[in-house]
Design a protein around this motif. Structure first.
Motif, PDB file in Angstrom:
ATOM      1  N   THR A  48     -15.024 -75.265  39.522  1.00  0.00           N
ATOM      2  CA  THR A  48     -15.931 -75.301  38.366  1.00  0.00           C
ATOM      3  C   THR A  48     -16.534 -73.929  38.059  1.00  0.00           C
ATOM      4  OG1 THR A  48     -17.764 -75.903  39.803  1.00  0.00           O
ATOM      5  CG2 THR A  48     -16.532 -77.713  38.769  1.00  0.00           C
ATOM      6  N   LYS A  49     -15.875 -72.868  38.499  1.00  0.00           N
ATOM      7  CA  LYS A  49     -16.424 -71.524  38.338  1.00  0.00           C
ATOM      8  C   LYS A  49     -16.054 -70.887  36.999  1.00  0.00           C
ATOM      9  CE  LYS A  49     -16.292 -70.385  43.239  1.00  0.00           C
ATOM     10  NZ  LYS A  49     -15.728 -69.470  44.236  1.00  0.00           N
ATOM     11  N   LEU A  50     -15.094 -71.455  36.284  1.00  0.00           N
ATOM     12  CA  LEU A  50     -14.584 -70.795  35.079  1.00  0.00           C
ATOM     13  C   LEU A  50     -15.673 -70.565  34.035  1.00  0.00           C
ATOM     14  CD1 LEU A  50     -12.154 -69.676  33.528  1.00  0.00           C
ATOM     15  CD2 LEU A  50     -11.869 -71.939  32.542  1.00  0.00           C
ATOM     16  N   GLU A  51     -16.470 -71.546  33.772  1.00  0.00           N
ATOM     17  CA  GLU A  51     -17.505 -71.405  32.745  1.00  0.00           C
ATOM     18  C   GLU A  51     -18.486 -70.293  33.091  1.00  0.00           C
ATOM     19  OE1 GLU A  51     -20.952 -74.031  30.514  1.00  0.00           O
ATOM     20  OE2 GLU A  51     -19.546 -75.024  31.872  1.00  0.00           O
ATOM     21  N   ALA A  52     -18.924 -70.253  34.335  1.00  0.00           N
ATOM     22  CA  ALA A  52     -19.875 -69.216  34.747  1.00  0.00           C
ATOM     23  C   ALA A  52     -19.225 -67.833  34.703  1.00  0.00           C
ATOM     24  CB  ALA A  52     -20.390 -69.510  36.145  1.00  0.00           C
ATOM     25  N   LEU A  53     -17.995 -67.727  35.180  1.00  0.00           N
ATOM     26  CA  LEU A  53     -17.311 -66.427  35.152  1.00  0.00           C
ATOM     27  C   LEU A  53     -17.028 -65.976  33.718  1.00  0.00           C
ATOM     28  CD1 LEU A  53     -14.810 -66.858  38.111  1.00  0.00           C
ATOM     29  CD2 LEU A  53     -16.758 -65.291  38.005  1.00  0.00           C
ATOM     30  N   ASP A  67     -14.502 -58.903  32.503  1.00  0.00           N
ATOM     31  CA  ASP A  67     -13.108 -59.347  32.381  1.00  0.00           C
ATOM     32  C   ASP A  67     -12.319 -59.182  33.673  1.00  0.00           C
ATOM     33  OD1 ASP A  67     -13.494 -60.073  29.774  1.00  0.00           O
ATOM     34  OD2 ASP A  67     -12.738 -58.189  28.925  1.00  0.00           O
ATOM     35  N   GLU A  68     -12.616 -58.144  34.419  1.00  0.00           N
ATOM     36  CA  GLU A  68     -11.861 -57.905  35.654  1.00  0.00           C
ATOM     37  C   GLU A  68     -12.076 -59.020  36.669  1.00  0.00           C
ATOM     38  OE1 GLU A  68     -13.259 -54.105  36.859  1.00  0.00           O
ATOM     39  OE2 GLU A  68     -12.385 -53.084  35.130  1.00  0.00           O
ATOM     40  N   GLU A  69     -13.316 -59.440  36.849  1.00  0.00           N
ATOM     41  CA  GLU A  69     -13.599 -60.531  37.783  1.00  0.00           C
ATOM     42  C   GLU A  69     -12.959 -61.834  37.312  1.00  0.00           C
ATOM     43  OE1 GLU A  69     -17.709 -61.028  38.791  1.00  0.00           O
ATOM     44  OE2 GLU A  69     -18.039 -58.852  38.800  1.00  0.00           O
ATOM     45  N   LEU A  70     -12.992 -62.071  36.002  1.00  0.00           N
ATOM     46  CA  LEU A  70     -12.392 -63.286  35.457  1.00  0.00           C
ATOM     47  C   LEU A  70     -10.882 -63.284  35.681  1.00  0.00           C
ATOM     48  CD1 LEU A  70     -12.703 -65.904  33.808  1.00  0.00           C
ATOM     49  CD2 LEU A  70     -12.395 -64.519  31.763  1.00  0.00           C
ATOM     50  N   LYS A  71     -10.221 -62.159  35.413  1.00  0.00           N
ATOM     51  CA  LYS A  71      -8.759 -62.073  35.618  1.00  0.00           C
ATOM     52  C   LYS A  71      -8.409 -62.260  37.090  1.00  0.00           C
ATOM     53  CE  LYS A  71      -7.723 -59.186  31.648  1.00  0.00           C
ATOM     54  NZ  LYS A  71      -7.261 -57.884  31.171  1.00  0.00           N
ATOM     55  N   LYS A  72      -9.186 -61.681  37.958  1.00  0.00           N
ATOM     56  CA  LYS A  72      -8.930 -61.805  39.393  1.00  0.00           C
ATOM     57  C   LYS A  72      -9.045 -63.269  39.833  1.00  0.00           C
ATOM     58  CE  LYS A  72     -10.448 -60.027  43.835  1.00  0.00           C
ATOM     59  NZ  LYS A  72     -11.444 -59.227  44.550  1.00  0.00           N
ATOM     60  N   HIS A  73     -10.059 -63.952  39.345  1.00  0.00           N
ATOM     61  CA  HIS A  73     -10.234 -65.361  39.697  1.00  0.00           C
ATOM     62  C   HIS A  73      -9.115 -66.218  39.103  1.00  0.00           C
ATOM     63  CE1 HIS A  73     -12.249 -69.046  40.856  1.00  0.00           C
ATOM     64  NE2 HIS A  73     -12.071 -69.495  39.620  1.00  0.00           N
ATOM     65  N   LEU A  74      -8.682 -65.918  37.885  1.00  0.00           N
ATOM     66  CA  LEU A  74      -7.615 -66.694  37.251  1.00  0.00           C
ATOM     67  C   LEU A  74      -6.297 -66.541  38.000  1.00  0.00           C
ATOM     68  CD1 LEU A  74      -8.326 -66.166  33.449  1.00  0.00           C
ATOM     69  CD2 LEU A  74      -8.646 -68.242  34.782  1.00  0.00           C
ATOM     70  N   GLU A  75      -6.055 -65.364  38.578  1.00  0.00           N
ATOM     71  CA  GLU A  75      -4.833 -65.166  39.362  1.00  0.00           C
ATOM     72  C   GLU A  75      -4.857 -66.008  40.635  1.00  0.00           C
ATOM     73  OE1 GLU A  75      -4.634 -60.985  40.038  1.00  0.00           O
ATOM     74  OE2 GLU A  75      -4.046 -60.538  37.978  1.00  0.00           O
ATOM     75  N   GLU A  76      -6.031 -66.228  41.200  1.00  0.00           N
ATOM     76  CA  GLU A  76      -6.146 -66.959  42.457  1.00  0.00           C
ATOM     77  C   GLU A  76      -6.260 -68.472  42.269  1.00  0.00           C
ATOM     78  OE1 GLU A  76      -9.624 -65.295  44.186  1.00  0.00           O
ATOM     79  OE2 GLU A  76      -8.713 -63.324  44.513  1.00  0.00           O
TER      80      GLU A  76
END
Length: 115
Positions: A6-11, A17-26
């Motif tokens: 459930t982290k997508l909305e907060a990120l 953008d860098e943190e969001l892309k890193k999380h999306l890859e994982e």
């Protein structure tokens, strides 16, 4: 059963953008949700011109009605302002009788049918 991330909305809202892309890859859950959000965004972008065009037509119709009312009221005020005779013939509380309309009447004020 695995808990859904459930982290997508907060990120998406608070991180860069860098943190969001890193999380999306994982995270596969967030990646699927992001793809769904991108599809919805593309659909909204596709429909936006048609929606704005419809709103534009509505604004044009409202403007035409407003102009019509302004012209009509200006004309009526002009007629009543220039011709005070119209206002003098009919006043508030005055009722017109058959004699005022030009009909022949008897002594009681009733229309005469024949003598």
């Amino acid at each position: 059963m695995k808990e859904k991330c459930t982290k997508l909305e907060a990120l998406y809202t608070f991180s860069n953008d860098e943190e969001l892309k890193k999380h999306l890859e994982e995270c596969a859950d967030c990646r699927e949700e992001m793809e769904t959000m991108d599809k919805v965004s593309s659909l909204i972008r596709e429909v936006k011109p048609f929606y704005l065009q419809k709103r534009r037509k509505l604004r044009e119709i409202k403007a035409a009605c407003a102009i019509f009312l302004v012209v009509l009221s200006g004309t009526l005020f002009g007629i009543f302002g220039l011709n005070s005779d119209v206002l003098d013939t009919i006043k508030y509380g005055q009722t017109l009788s058959a004699e005022d309309y030009g009909f022949p009447v008897d002594s009681y004020g009733l229309i005469m049918v024949g003598e």
